[in-house]
Design a protein around this motif. Structure first.
Motif, PDB file in Angstrom:
ATOM      1  N   ASP A 135      14.495 114.499  17.729  1.00  0.00           N
ATOM      2  CA  ASP A 135      15.397 113.416  18.114  1.00  0.00           C
ATOM      3  C   ASP A 135      14.880 112.101  17.547  1.00  0.00           C
ATOM      4  OD1 ASP A 135      17.307 114.878  19.614  1.00  0.00           O
ATOM      5  OD2 ASP A 135      15.967 114.905  21.339  1.00  0.00           O
ATOM      6  N   THR A 136      15.794 111.257  17.129  1.00  0.00           N
ATOM      7  CA  THR A 136      15.410 109.991  16.510  1.00  0.00           C
ATOM      8  C   THR A 136      15.153 108.916  17.566  1.00  0.00           C
ATOM      9  OG1 THR A 136      17.677 109.173  16.375  1.00  0.00           O
ATOM     10  CG2 THR A 136      16.877 110.524  14.514  1.00  0.00           C
ATOM     11  N   THR A 137      14.497 107.860  17.134  1.00  0.00           N
ATOM     12  CA  THR A 137      14.291 106.708  18.008  1.00  0.00           C
ATOM     13  C   THR A 137      15.637 106.138  18.430  1.00  0.00           C
ATOM     14  OG1 THR A 137      12.177 106.250  16.973  1.00  0.00           O
ATOM     15  CG2 THR A 137      13.229 104.414  18.145  1.00  0.00           C
ATOM     16  N   GLU A 138      16.617 106.193  17.530  1.00  0.00           N
ATOM     17  CA  GLU A 138      17.958 105.708  17.848  1.00  0.00           C
ATOM     18  C   GLU A 138      18.593 106.543  18.967  1.00  0.00           C
ATOM     19  OE1 GLU A 138      16.845 106.219  14.698  1.00  0.00           O
ATOM     20  OE2 GLU A 138      16.700 104.112  14.114  1.00  0.00           O
ATOM     21  N   ASP A 139      18.377 107.869  18.954  1.00  0.00           N
ATOM     22  CA  ASP A 139      18.890 108.736  20.029  1.00  0.00           C
ATOM     23  C   ASP A 139      18.293 108.318  21.370  1.00  0.00           C
ATOM     24  OD1 ASP A 139      20.350 110.368  18.248  1.00  0.00           O
ATOM     25  OD2 ASP A 139      18.647 111.735  17.966  1.00  0.00           O
ATOM     26  N   VAL A 140      16.989 108.146  21.378  1.00  0.00           N
ATOM     27  CA  VAL A 140      16.303 107.762  22.615  1.00  0.00           C
ATOM     28  C   VAL A 140      16.832 106.415  23.098  1.00  0.00           C
ATOM     29  CG1 VAL A 140      14.070 107.235  23.666  1.00  0.00           C
ATOM     30  CG2 VAL A 140      14.246 109.101  22.015  1.00  0.00           C
ATOM     31  N   TYR A 141      16.944 105.468  22.200  1.00  0.00           N
ATOM     32  CA  TYR A 141      17.448 104.135  22.557  1.00  0.00           C
ATOM     33  C   TYR A 141      18.857 104.205  23.131  1.00  0.00           C
ATOM     34  CZ  TYR A 141      19.282  99.422  22.030  1.00  0.00           C
ATOM     35  OH  TYR A 141      19.882  98.211  22.270  1.00  0.00           O
ATOM     36  N   MET A 142      19.738 104.963  22.480  1.00  0.00           N
ATOM     37  CA  MET A 142      21.140 105.031  22.885  1.00  0.00           C
ATOM     38  C   MET A 142      21.303 105.498  24.331  1.00  0.00           C
ATOM     39  SD  MET A 142      24.402 106.913  21.075  1.00  0.00           S
ATOM     40  CE  MET A 142      23.639 108.504  20.986  1.00  0.00           C
ATOM     41  N   TYR A 143      20.487 106.438  24.767  1.00  0.00           N
ATOM     42  CA  TYR A 143      20.657 106.999  26.109  1.00  0.00           C
ATOM     43  C   TYR A 143      19.732 106.379  27.149  1.00  0.00           C
ATOM     44  CZ  TYR A 143      23.471 110.451  23.743  1.00  0.00           C
ATOM     45  OH  TYR A 143      24.449 111.056  22.996  1.00  0.00           O
ATOM     46  N   THR A 144      18.809 105.513  26.739  1.00  0.00           N
ATOM     47  CA  THR A 144      17.871 104.958  27.712  1.00  0.00           C
ATOM     48  C   THR A 144      17.954 103.434  27.804  1.00  0.00           C
ATOM     49  OG1 THR A 144      16.082 104.913  26.070  1.00  0.00           O
ATOM     50  CG2 THR A 144      16.272 106.889  27.437  1.00  0.00           C
ATOM     51  N   ALA A 145      17.691 102.740  26.720  1.00  0.00           N
ATOM     52  CA  ALA A 145      17.616 101.279  26.762  1.00  0.00           C
ATOM     53  C   ALA A 145      18.946 100.580  26.498  1.00  0.00           C
ATOM     54  CB  ALA A 145      16.567 100.787  25.774  1.00  0.00           C
ATOM     55  N   GLN A 146      19.760 101.128  25.603  1.00  0.00           N
ATOM     56  CA  GLN A 146      21.021 100.460  25.246  1.00  0.00           C
ATOM     57  C   GLN A 146      21.915 100.194  26.463  1.00  0.00           C
ATOM     58  OE1 GLN A 146      23.503 102.507  22.428  1.00  0.00           O
ATOM     59  NE2 GLN A 146      24.614 100.655  21.905  1.00  0.00           N
ATOM     60  N   PRO A 147      22.046 101.131  27.418  1.00  0.00           N
ATOM     61  CA  PRO A 147      22.891 100.840  28.584  1.00  0.00           C
ATOM     62  C   PRO A 147      22.405  99.637  29.394  1.00  0.00           C
ATOM     63  CG  PRO A 147      22.461 103.189  28.437  1.00  0.00           C
ATOM     64  CD  PRO A 147      21.585 102.528  27.424  1.00  0.00           C
ATOM     65  N   LEU A 148      21.129  99.291  29.235  1.00  0.00           N
ATOM     66  CA  LEU A 148      20.586  98.156  29.978  1.00  0.00           C
ATOM     67  C   LEU A 148      20.979  96.815  29.368  1.00  0.00           C
ATOM     68  CD1 LEU A 148      16.984  99.513  30.600  1.00  0.00           C
ATOM     69  CD2 LEU A 148      18.939  99.560  32.171  1.00  0.00           C
ATOM     70  N   VAL A 149      21.277  96.794  28.079  1.00  0.00           N
ATOM     71  CA  VAL A 149      21.577  95.539  27.388  1.00  0.00           C
ATOM     72  C   VAL A 149      22.789  94.857  28.013  1.00  0.00           C
ATOM     73  CG1 VAL A 149      22.237  94.500  25.181  1.00  0.00           C
ATOM     74  CG2 VAL A 149      20.490  96.300  25.243  1.00  0.00           C
ATOM     75  N   GLU A 150      23.883  95.586  28.183  1.00  0.00           N
ATOM     76  CA  GLU A 150      25.096  95.008  28.783  1.00  0.00           C
ATOM     77  C   GLU A 150      24.818  94.531  30.206  1.00  0.00           C
ATOM     78  OE1 GLU A 150      29.501  96.544  30.069  1.00  0.00           O
ATOM     79  OE2 GLU A 150      28.691  97.284  28.166  1.00  0.00           O
ATOM     80  N   PHE A 151      24.051  95.318  30.947  1.00  0.00           N
ATOM     81  CA  PHE A 151      23.689  94.961  32.322  1.00  0.00           C
ATOM     82  C   PHE A 151      22.910  93.646  32.354  1.00  0.00           C
ATOM     83  CE2 PHE A 151      20.543  95.325  35.799  1.00  0.00           C
ATOM     84  CZ  PHE A 151      21.411  95.293  36.877  1.00  0.00           C
TER      85      PHE A 151
END
Length: 102
Positions: free
Chosen positions: A73-89
């Motif tokens: 799995d890529t760093t982008e995959d990990v980011y998409m499901y873990t940290a990215q949802p926090l950005v909007e929040f």
């Protein structure tokens, strides 16, 4: 059975693990993987000796997390499901913390 990752919705805490690739030093030592990942479960394999001190057996401990990622799995995959949802929040005024460790 392995499951697809889903985007976090209203989770207060999300626990994830990413299996790292085996490195060149470990390959030279003929080490092997001691972790198996099948989202959302991670299993740690531990080679032990029976009471006789000679016979080996494999002890397995499994843990169910919110997300588990393979070494492919890529760093982008990990980011998409873990940290990215926090950005909007956070942009909406919330607070978030991400811990990452080796």
């Amino acid at each position: 059975a392995e499951q697809q990752h889903s985007l976090a919705s209203d989770m207060k805490i999300c626990i994830c693990a990413r299996k790292r690739p085996i490195n060149s030093k470990e390959v030279k030592r003929k080490d092997h993987y001691s972790v198996t990942v099948a989202n959302p479960v991670v299993t740690v394999h531990d080679c032990k000796f029976r009471v006789d001190g000679i016979t080996k057996y494999l002890d397995n401990s499994s843990f169910e997390l919110d997300h588990t990622f393979h070494e492919e799995d890529t760093t982008e995959d990990v980011y998409m499901y873990t940290a990215q949802p926090l950005v909007e929040f956070v942009l909406a005024g919330g607070r978030a913390t991400v811990f990452a460790c080796k």
